[in-house]
Scaffold this motif. Structure first.
Motif, PDB file in Angstrom:
ATOM      1  N   ARG A  40       0.831  -1.211   0.000  1.00 14.71           N
ATOM      2  CA  ARG A  40       0.000   0.000   0.000  1.00 14.71           C
ATOM      3  C   ARG A  40       0.857   1.250   0.000  1.00 14.71           C
ATOM      4  O   ARG A  40       0.573   2.215  -0.713  1.00 14.71           O
ATOM      5  N   ALA A  41       1.931   1.260   0.805  1.00  5.38           N
ATOM      6  CA  ALA A  41       2.787   2.439   0.896  1.00  5.38           C
ATOM      7  C   ALA A  41       3.483   2.716  -0.438  1.00  5.38           C
ATOM      8  O   ALA A  41       3.510   3.862  -0.905  1.00  5.38           O
ATOM      9  N   THR A  43       2.560   1.708  -3.402  1.00  3.79           N
ATOM     10  CA  THR A  43       1.545   2.058  -4.395  1.00  3.79           C
ATOM     11  C   THR A  43       1.153   3.516  -4.247  1.00  3.79           C
ATOM     12  O   THR A  43       1.011   4.238  -5.239  1.00  3.79           O
ATOM     13  N   LEU A  44       1.004   3.979  -3.022  1.00  2.08           N
ATOM     14  CA  LEU A  44       0.671   5.383  -2.778  1.00  2.08           C
ATOM     15  C   LEU A  44       1.780   6.293  -3.282  1.00  2.08           C
ATOM     16  O   LEU A  44       1.510   7.324  -3.904  1.00  2.08           O
ATOM     17  N   ILE A  47       1.484   6.487  -7.093  1.00  4.11           N
ATOM     18  CA  ILE A  47       0.342   7.298  -7.530  1.00  4.11           C
ATOM     19  C   ILE A  47       0.630   8.781  -7.344  1.00  4.11           C
ATOM     20  O   ILE A  47       0.378   9.599  -8.245  1.00  4.11           O
ATOM     21  N   ILE A  48       1.185   9.154  -6.196  1.00  7.51           N
ATOM     22  CA  ILE A  48       1.520  10.560  -5.945  1.00  7.51           C
ATOM     23  C   ILE A  48       2.572  11.045  -6.938  1.00  7.51           C
ATOM     24  O   ILE A  48       2.467  12.148  -7.495  1.00  7.51           O
TER      25      ILE A  48
END
Length: 78
Positions: A40-41, A43-44, A47-48
């Protein structure tokens, strides 16, 4: 002569495939998979980063377009 070589290679295919799959399974057991929190980290972060690059390229595109419009209008009015 080429047919004999071809038949020889075809006859070794099943054992070569079995060896490959066995080595693949052994290697996959050695893999350290990331935790769900790490996935999750990262992937975030991706995306950012994509949105930041998109904003940067949009600003650069606007600046280049404005410069080119000024250049074209300066030469086009004559």
């Amino acid at each position: 002569m080429a047919e004999g070589n071809f038949l020889q290679r075809v006859s070794t295919w099943p054992s070569a495939t079995k060896t490959y799959i066995g080595e693949l399974n052994m290697e996959m057991r050695r893999v350290t998979w990331p935790s769900w929190k790490q996935v999750r980290a990262t992937t975030l972060v991706v995306i950012i980063t994509v949105f930041l690059f998109a904003a940067y390229f949009r600003l650069v595109d606007l600046a280049v377009a404005a410069i080119l419009n000024r250049v074209f209008s300066a030469f086009g009015s004559r």
